[in-house]
Design an enzyme around this catalytic site. Structure first.
Site, PDB file in Angstrom:
ATOM      1  N   ARG A   1     -12.642 -21.792  40.224  1.00 57.50           N
ATOM      2  CA  ARG A   1     -12.856 -20.472  40.819  1.00 57.50           C
ATOM      3  C   ARG A   1     -13.322 -20.657  42.242  1.00 57.50           C
ATOM      4  NH1 ARG A   1     -16.166 -17.495  35.873  1.00 57.50           N
ATOM      5  NH2 ARG A   1     -14.534 -17.833  34.322  1.00 57.50           N
TER       6      ARG A   1
ATOM      7  N   GLN B   1     -15.615 -24.880  30.851  1.00 53.25           N
ATOM      8  CA  GLN B   1     -16.169 -23.831  30.001  1.00 53.25           C
ATOM      9  C   GLN B   1     -16.064 -24.279  28.564  1.00 53.25           C
ATOM     10  OE1 GLN B   1     -13.933 -20.275  30.915  1.00 53.25           O
ATOM     11  NE2 GLN B   1     -15.847 -19.168  31.249  1.00 53.25           N
TER      12      GLN B   1
ATOM     13  N   ASP C   1     -15.316 -22.815  25.924  1.00 57.97           N
ATOM     14  CA  ASP C   1     -14.738 -21.525  25.582  1.00 57.97           C
ATOM     15  C   ASP C   1     -14.282 -21.483  24.126  1.00 57.97           C
ATOM     16  OD1 ASP C   1     -13.924 -19.008  26.265  1.00 57.97           O
ATOM     17  OD2 ASP C   1     -12.593 -19.658  27.877  1.00 57.97           O
TER      18      ASP C   1
ATOM     19  N   HIS D   1     -11.797 -18.559  21.661  1.00 59.28           N
ATOM     20  CA  HIS D   1     -11.231 -17.236  21.418  1.00 59.28           C
ATOM     21  C   HIS D   1     -11.048 -17.078  19.923  1.00 59.28           C
ATOM     22  CE1 HIS D   1     -10.203 -17.927  25.688  1.00 59.28           C
ATOM     23  NE2 HIS D   1     -10.715 -16.728  25.747  1.00 59.28           N
TER      24      HIS D   1
ATOM     25  N   HIS E   1     -14.045 -13.322  23.131  1.00 58.20           N
ATOM     26  CA  HIS E   1     -14.191 -14.439  24.067  1.00 58.20           C
ATOM     27  C   HIS E   1     -15.649 -14.852  23.967  1.00 58.20           C
ATOM     28  CE1 HIS E   1     -10.748 -12.855  26.614  1.00 58.20           C
ATOM     29  NE2 HIS E   1     -11.167 -11.742  26.046  1.00 58.20           N
TER      30      HIS E   1
HETATM   31 ZN    ZN Z   1     -11.482 -15.630  27.287  1.00 52.35          ZN
END
Ligand code: ZN
Length: 677
Positions: free
Chosen positions: A396, A414, A416, A418, A543
């Site tokens: 980013r 991340q 992460d 889902h 998320h």
């Molecule tokens: Zn996401």
């Protein structure tokens, strides 16, 4: 505008915008009613037959409250103590115990600083001086800047101004007269600020003694209540955060209503400085930054061990909780980012490239990739909930002035995941994620608090969906008996969210974990599953991140533990220290045994004095040192010194190995029982 110059120029942007709006003189509504009813914070009401200022209402409640109040909050909006309340409304009388009340207190302190600057350095030009999270600052244009000694002088002058007990008054002027006033006082930056305001605007000023400042307020009634303050540091800051503008001198300071609170804060800051992850990261050989890639961290061998140990734990935790791991590409084409909405809404933060004459973007988020994996085969209700974890490297674009060690970077991993599910599964899935995040934070000894953010004004989706989603989040938190704060209207445009703010060992809070419910992405990508009824249905998505960014989490861990990681995380768990070269062979033997047992150990082969070797291993915060000499070699022993207890006496190598293996397996955080030298 562009940002840059200092680490926290981000902080000044919203304040800046708020400030500009606030310059406009509020338009009072003509009173029509005879009686006005004021509803106070505790729900009680007060009735008045004529308009009253906030201060007068505070006085009417109690003299004590009138002395302590710093501002008011009228129908949710912060107002000055001088503000005339002339209609039915809800009103909170704020004191320095309220965040907005403390901000007013600190903003007044920043005016006192500016007044001191003008008294001691009349040639200095004033820019802006807002309150910020931990205090306030003032940006000043002065030839040659300031020195730490100047700050002491300024503090002395500020104390005088407080003692003078100057009354603070507010007045307004039409725009043209306001410009004339600031020109006359030779404040070009203030002139520029006013010139940016629309024609016909009423501009507000605050005056204390000889000092006048352009300001939206609110402010205290006099300088006297400002009791405990400190000018903490100096920095450079570009005018308006734009690197093309002149570099000004920023004086940071803080203020508290009580001396004890100021002292506590200053002690915490001292401690934070010692723990700074950029300093420790270098000393402990964990990571580095290089001008070849600002904001892109390099992990060094010891830092990689730390990172991989965390990731091993992550894998084990997710495996245990029914997640499958995926990995999706870093570069994906424009049309995917258009479908996901990122190309339109997030492009300024994305790095883009061209491959075979087609636009591509480097992923700023992992979600679209995860969605493509979901779509890669037909899904049935029997597959749900489908939990897909991804340690995704995202990039980013952050403004250079905002970069800060590992805490604010341009690329990070991340942790992460889902989760795709049916509406009935939302609550249980949320509970599962909350429990998982709780396990992670508890493991490191973090306390945390939870915030629930609800539907914002510019949201997408139906009322029904939002209600379902918000109720599910609320219900999950209630079921788990977690207390939480509600941020009305603070959710993402596609769904409500839960944020986790963890508190480190010196009391600072960091936002790390997030759980977001999303109805929109499944809609945009047309996701489906076949229900028990044989019909197609749309799944709902969660998320979530637990660590947040692995890199930033490592930064937080470094500061939380001050570099003294629990043994299971320590890059080097044991250092073997031969008393002299004569015992190198036995040292080698001990090292080999430890390595065979899976313990991260090193041998100090240098011909330094043993005291020196011990001190160095201590400064590297290594949990255990095994000192070996004649006696140890003869009897196949090791002399154990730990970071926790100091000298622990002799032990058989097998006994020590067994004990440390147990400590590592349990991921225990051992208490330090001795003062570190
Ligand atoms: Zn996401």
């Amino acid at each position: 505008g562009k940002q840059g110059g200092t680490a926290d120029s981000e902080e000044n942007r919203p304040l800046w915008q708020k400030c500009r709006k606030g310059f406009l003189f509020p338009k009072y509504v003509k009173k029509e009613k005879k009686i006005m009813i004021i509803t106070l914070k505790d729900g009680s009401t007060k009735e008045y037959s004529a308009p009253m200022t906030v201060l007068e209402i505070a006085k009417d409640i109690s003299e004590g409250l009138a002395r302590a109040t710093t501002a008011g909050e009228m129908d949710g909006e912060v107002v000055d103590l001088r503000h005339r309340v002339d209609r039915d409304c809800s009103l909170s009388i704020l004191t320095a115990s309220d965040p907005e009340g403390l901000a007013a207190y600190r903003h007044t302190t920043s005016h006192i600083l500016a007044q001191a600057v003008k008294r001691l350095y009349p040639q200095a030009k004033l820019a802006i001086g807002p309150s910020i999270a931990d205090g306030f600052y003032y940006d000043i244009d002065i030839e040659g800047g300031f020195t730490p000694e100047d700050l002491e002088k300024l503090e002395g002058e500020m104390k005088k101004i407080v003692k003078e007990n100057l009354e603070i008054t507010r007045f307004t002027k039409p725009r043209e007269e306001a410009i004339a006033l600031m020109k006359e006082r030779q404040e070009p930056y203030k002139v520029e600020l006013i010139e940016d305001l629309p024609e016909g605007a009423e501009i507000s000023f605050y005056q204390q003694g000889e000092f006048i400042d352009l300001c939206a307020g609110p402010h205290l009634m006099s300088t006297k209540p400002v009791k405990a303050f400190k000018l903490t540091s100096l920095a450079g800051a570009y005018w308006r955060g734009d690197e093309h503008n002149k570099m000004l001198t920023r004086i940071y300071g803080t203020a508290f209503p009580k001396k004890a609170e100021l002292d506590e804060y200053l002690t915490m800051m001292e401690e934070a400085k010692k723990r700074d992850h950029r300093k420790l990261g270098k000393e402990l050989g964990l990571f580095m930054m290089h001008e070849a890639g600002p904001g892109f961290p390099f992990f060094l061998p010891k830092g990689m061990i730390l990172k991989n140990t965390l990731l091993d734990y992550w894998h084990e935790l997710h495996e245990r909780n029914g997640y499958q791991e995926i990995s999706t590409p870093i570069i994906l084409n424009r049309s995917l980012w258009e479908t996901s909405g990122h190309w339109d809404h997030y492009k300024n933060n994305m790095y883009t490239t061209v491959i075979d004459e087609q636009d591509y973007a480097i992923k700023p988020m992992n979600c679209p990739g995860g969605v493509l994996v979901y779509q890669s085969e037909p899904r049935s209700y029997r597959d749900l909930p489908l939990r897909m974890g991804e340690l995704g490297l995202v990039h980013r674009h952050e403004k250079s002035g905002q970069l800060h060690g590992l805490m604010r970077v341009r690329c990070f991993t991340q942790d992460d995941a889902h989760i795709f599910m049916t509406p009935e599964q939302i609550k249980d899935e949320i509970k599962g994620v909350v429990k998982l995040i709780d396990q992670v934070y508890s493991l490191f000894g973090f306390e945390y608090h939870v915030e629930l953010s609800t539907r914002p004004e510019d949201s997408m989706g139906s009322d029904e969906d939002w209600e379902l989603a918000t109720d599910a989040l609320r219900g999950a938190l209630d079921d788990l008996g977690l207390s939480y704060a509600v941020n009305e209207g603070d959710g993402a445009f596609y769904g409500p969210k839960i944020d986790f703010h963890l508190q480190d060992s010196i009391g600072r809070t960091w936002q790390c974990g997030t759980i977001q419910l999303d109805f929109q992405l499944p809609l945009r990508f047309g996701l489906e599953y076949t229900g028990a009824d044989g019909e197609k249905h749309r799944p709902i998505m969660i998320h979530r991140v637990a660590f947040g960014s692995i890199e930033r989490f490592i930064g937080i861990l470094i500061e939380h533990f001050a570099g003294a990681f629990p043994t299971w995380l320590a890059p080097v768990q044991v250092k073997v220290l031969p008393i002299s070269e004569k015992f190198l062979d036995y040292g080698e033997k001990v090292l080999a045994e430890l390595k065979k047992a899976g313990i991260r150990a090193e041998l100090d082969v240098r011909s330094e004095k043993i005291g020196y070797k011990i001190r160095e291993a201590q400064s590297l915060k290594i949990p255990y040192m095994l000192v070996v000499g004649a006696k140890e070699e003869e009897q196949s022993l090791v002399a154990v010194r730990s970071r926790f207890k100091g000298d622990e006496g002799q032990s058989s190598l097998a006994g020590f190995t067994e004990a440390i293996q147990k400590e590592i397996a349990s991921k225990e955080i051992k208490k330090v029982e001795i003062e570190e030298k």
